[in-house]
Design a protein around this motif. Structure first.
Motif, mmCIF file in Angstrom:
data_model
loop_
_atom_site.group_PDB
_atom_site.id
_atom_site.type_symbol
_atom_site.label_atom_id
_atom_site.label_comp_id
_atom_site.label_asym_id
_atom_site.label_seq_id
_atom_site.Cartn_x
_atom_site.Cartn_y
_atom_site.Cartn_z
ATOM 1 N N MET A 242 0.732 -1.084 -0.106
ATOM 2 C CA MET A 242 -0.169 -0.130 0.163
ATOM 3 C C MET A 242 0.792 1.154 -0.173
ATOM 4 S SD MET A 242 -3.041 -1.617 2.476
ATOM 5 C CE MET A 242 -4.099 -0.214 2.338
ATOM 6 N N LYS A 243 1.844 1.229 0.586
ATOM 7 C CA LYS A 243 3.018 2.455 0.737
ATOM 8 C C LYS A 243 3.469 2.518 -0.599
ATOM 9 C CE LYS A 243 6.829 4.571 2.782
ATOM 10 N NZ LYS A 243 7.113 5.310 1.671
ATOM 11 N N ALA B 143 0.727 3.807 -3.135
ATOM 12 C CA ALA B 143 0.820 5.426 -2.722
ATOM 13 C C ALA B 143 1.803 6.385 -3.327
ATOM 14 C CB ALA B 143 0.595 5.617 -1.079
ATOM 15 N N ASP B 144 2.952 5.774 -3.103
ATOM 16 C CA ASP B 144 4.170 6.485 -3.463
ATOM 17 C C ASP B 144 4.301 6.591 -4.923
ATOM 18 O OD1 ASP B 144 4.898 6.662 -0.816
ATOM 19 O OD2 ASP B 144 6.767 5.176 -1.001
ATOM 20 N N TYR C 29 -4.197 1.338 6.911
ATOM 21 C CA TYR C 29 -3.161 1.470 6.038
ATOM 22 C C TYR C 29 -3.696 2.378 4.823
ATOM 23 C CZ TYR C 29 0.245 -0.704 8.955
ATOM 24 O OH TYR C 29 1.027 -1.121 10.076
ATOM 25 N N ARG D 79 -4.054 5.798 6.272
ATOM 26 C CA ARG D 79 -2.576 6.350 6.511
ATOM 27 C C ARG D 79 -1.879 6.781 5.146
ATOM 28 N NH1 ARG D 79 1.635 2.576 9.885
ATOM 29 N NH2 ARG D 79 0.030 3.489 11.541
ATOM 30 N N TYR D 80 -2.039 6.099 4.158
ATOM 31 C CA TYR D 80 -1.412 6.465 2.904
ATOM 32 C C TYR D 80 -2.369 7.201 1.852
ATOM 33 C CZ TYR D 80 2.188 3.220 4.902
ATOM 34 O OH TYR D 80 3.150 2.856 5.509
ATOM 35 N N LEU E 179 -5.155 6.292 0.509
ATOM 36 C CA LEU E 179 -5.710 5.564 -0.423
ATOM 37 C C LEU E 179 -7.119 5.292 -0.435
ATOM 38 C CD1 LEU E 179 -2.466 3.140 -0.868
ATOM 39 C CD2 LEU E 179 -3.299 4.707 -2.163
#
Length: 133
Positions: A20-21, A24-25, A99, A102-103, A105
């Motif tokens: 997921m990070k 998102a990146d 998450y 957090r990201y 998404l």
């Protein structure tokens, strides 16, 4: 939107935050997920693969899959087949929500429009479409 699939309880679920990070990146706005489906055609193949490649965890992973599928390896019930049921499925769903938030998404989807759509013209279409005029 990026779909993270298949999530395999006890095997790939721990990878979800890092995936997921990364998405998102890379600029994704939304993310979705689904559990590993094991319909009759593939369940034996998957279990064989599991025993061959991660023998020390095979029994545990199979147990977790059965826990999210009401004791079975597959549940075709609409809604349940992609997310499962019970505490393990709820835990994966909660981790996903945490998450996603957090990201960033978990953004609302944009409304789609077909206003700019034009039917492509192909050879012979003019004659054929004249039949319906």
């Amino acid at each position: 939107t990026v779909n993270i699939a298949p999530i395999i309880p006890g095997l790939t679920d721990v990878e979800m935050p890092a995936i997921m990070k990364a998405v998102a990146d890379a600029g994704a706005l939304r993310v979705a997920w689904s559990l590993l489906p094991l319909p009759y055609q593939v369940k034996d193949l998957f279990l064989e693969w599991l025993r061959r490649h991660v023998p020390e965890r095979a029994g545990h992973v199979e147990s977790l899959i059965r826990q999210v599928r009401g004791g079975q390896l597959y549940d075709s019930t609409l809604g349940d087949r992609m997310r499962g049921t019970g505490p393990i499925a709820e835990q994966i769903g909660q981790m996903f929500k945490v998450y996603a938030r957090r990201y960033g998404l978990d953004r609302p989807t944009r409304e789609l429009s077909s206003a700019a759509f034009r039917r492509p013209v192909r050879a012979g279409d003019a004659r054929q479409m004249g039949l319906f005029g």
